[in-house]
Design a protein around this motif. Structure first.
Motif, PDB file in Angstrom:
ATOM      1  N   GLY A 291      39.252  31.872  43.583  1.00  0.00           N
ATOM      2  CA  GLY A 291      40.001  33.214  43.087  1.00  0.00           C
ATOM      3  C   GLY A 291      39.391  34.358  43.850  1.00  0.00           C
ATOM      4  N   CYS A 350      43.273  34.605  38.698  1.00  0.00           N
ATOM      5  CA  CYS A 350      43.414  34.829  40.133  1.00  0.00           C
ATOM      6  C   CYS A 350      43.830  33.585  41.128  1.00  0.00           C
ATOM      7  N   ALA A 351      42.790  32.747  40.693  1.00  0.00           N
ATOM      8  CA  ALA A 351      43.230  31.398  41.639  1.00  0.00           C
ATOM      9  C   ALA A 351      44.523  30.664  41.317  1.00  0.00           C
TER      10      ALA A 351
END
Length: 510
Positions: A291, A350-351
């Motif tokens: 992330g 986010c990842a």
């Protein structure tokens, strides 16, 4: 193909005011079809699988929430026990959803499963819709987001608490703020604050960045989103302030008392956790690391002039995660596991988005790597048994089964009308005994003694805020309990306990 990715294509057409303020309704209608149902079903299935292996090993704080929900259903009473008023349930939204689950199923623990399934299903839908908005494959974003959450050792350790609702509401805020849909983003912001009051910080950061970081900047719509969020959450908090005696839940006072032994606080907590639980924390660290890499990559592209909604979403989520983590680290609060869930949920998002944005071969490699890491986490946890007696990251003194057994026998042993002082953990014991078990979570008199000590130690601003929060709190005399329940290390008389990492112990009624 271009029509499906219209919001990720660079060019002046994307900056026409009507596009970010009022996204085209046609793609949204096309998306709300059988594919949405499949994504929701997949997310719900992952939540159901987690519940089936985790329901017997829920932590003590999960039972605190269940105690509140059951007392509302059975007694129409907001409190940890039927005998005393309290306001120590951190998440009113989680309590309300559990109440609905109990009314549907008739069984409080089953209600936890129903809420978890609904929450992971919604997380999958909002993650998929966010993926569509930023121009990457919606099923991949949904599968990665929910898959990494349910296999995360930290999230798996707090089933029954509000942490999956934390993830769902923050993903929902990001999803609607990305499309600059002010009312929807505001509603999700309000629900996030009703999930945990501290989520006001990451939710507002998401709204501010995604509404205002790119021209045209719809200030009025951003303010509308914040205003709608306030309208959603303030009625409960005002009612709580006047009727329950505190504007925010009492647990935010109880649980922010400083460091654990050895100087362990929120900021350095992951280092201590890595020593105690190296494999689970390695799994968490890899996902968080992916992330962070995604955030840095998006920030670099944005700084170089790339004008993509995907990068703005990833950077916004990264800033929201950093704001929440930084605020808790600055306050020096204790390193309770669930305090890390807001920032971890945003890093997981986010990842997922970052991995879905890579070239096909690279995406496949990253997804495969994340799946292997998640598999290590799952294997480490199910090695304890299925269903497990407690998760791999676990800090309670006894397993839920041991506490429930002790609680039931305590309820039979305690004479009617008599009280017992809890040994330091109360939720599961209260669920099992149904008795007048007291500590600061269930007895406002004991809580106010803590508040008075905190006021005396605080500076002028902190003391004023504490007094304001408890302005309408009723003060009663601190009554001595009739009995004391004590936890002691090692085998001995009373009710035996055992958990990995702590070993044998016993509970003694005095």
């Amino acid at each position: 193909m271009a029509t499906g990715l219209d919001q990720s294509v660079e060019g002046p057409a994307r900056d026409v005011p009507t596009v970010p303020d009022e996204p085209d309704a046609t793609p949204r209608r096309r998306w709300w079809d059988g594919r949405t149902a499949l994504v929701a079903a997949g997310g719900g299935l992952l939540g159901a699988l987690l519940f089936l292996v985790a329901y017997r090993g829920m932590p003590d704080d999960s039972y605190i929430t269940l105690d509140y929900a059951r007392n509302v259903v059975e007694h129409g009473h907001w409190g940890l026990t039927p005998f005393r008023d309290a306001n120590s349930a951190t998440s009113p939204l989680n309590v309300w959803l559990l109440i609905g689950g109990i009314l549907v199923s008739g069984r409080p623990v089953v209600a936890v499963g129903l809420v978890l399934v609904a929450t992971t299903a919604l997380t999958a839908v909002w993650a998929a819709q966010l993926g569509r908005s930023v121009g990457v494959r919606p099923p991949l974003v949904a599968g990665l987001t929910v898959g990494l959450l349910v296999t995360s050792p930290i999230f798996a350790s707090v089933v029954g608490m509000e942490s999956f609702l934390v993830a769902a509401t923050l993903v929902g805020v990001a999803r609607y703020a990305a499309d600059r849909r002010a009312v929807a983003a505001g509603i999700l912001t309000g629900l996030a604050v009703l999930t945990r009051p501290d989520l006001v910080l990451p939710a507002v950061v998401l709204v501010a960045v995604l509404f205002l970081a790119q021209a045209p900047r719809p200030w009025l719509r951003a303010l509308l989103a914040v205003g709608v969020g306030a309208a959603v959450t303030l009625p409960w908090h005002i009612w709580s302030w006047f009727v329950l005696g505190s504007f925010v839940p009492d647990s935010l006072i109880i649980k922010t008392g400083g460091a654990f032994p050895g100087g362990e606080v929120f900021g350095n907590g992951p280092l201590f956790m890595a020593e105690r639980w190296p494999i689970p924390m390695l799994v968490v660290g890899v996902v968080a690391g992916v992330g962070v890499v995604s955030i840095v990559a998006s920030a670099v592209r944005w700084a170089r002039g790339a004008d993509r909604l995907l990068d703005r979403v990833v950077v916004a989520a990264g800033l929201a995660a950093a704001a929440h983590y930084g605020a808790y680290a600055a306050m020096g609060v204790s390193s309770y596991i669930w305090y890390y869930c807001p920032s971890l949920a945003l890093l997981t998002l986010c990842a997922a988005v970052g991995a879905a944005d890579l070239r096909a071969r690279v995406t496949g490699a990253v997804v495969t790597g994340l799946a292997l890491v998640a598999g290590v986490g799952v294997g480490n946890q199910v090695a304890l048994g299925v269903p497990w007696p407690h998760p791999s990251i676990f800090g309670n003194w006894a397993s839920a089964a041991d506490y429930l057994n002790a609680g039931r026998e305590l309820g039979r042993a305690l004479p009617p009308g008599q009280s017992v002082l809890a040994p330091g953990e109360i939720g599961t014991l209260a669920y099992g005994c149904g008795c007048d078990i007291v500590d600061q979570f269930s007895d406002r008199a004991r809580l106010m003694a803590i508040v008075d000590a905190r006021v005396a130690e605080a500076g002028p601003v902190g003391a004023a805020l504490l007094r304001l929060n408890f302005l309408h709190a009723e003060r009663g005399p601190l009554e001595a309990p009739d009995h004391i329940l004590t936890y002691r290390v090692g085998p001995g008389p009373g009710w035996p306990t055992y958990v990995l990492g702590r070993g044998a112990g016993h509970l003694v009624l005095e």
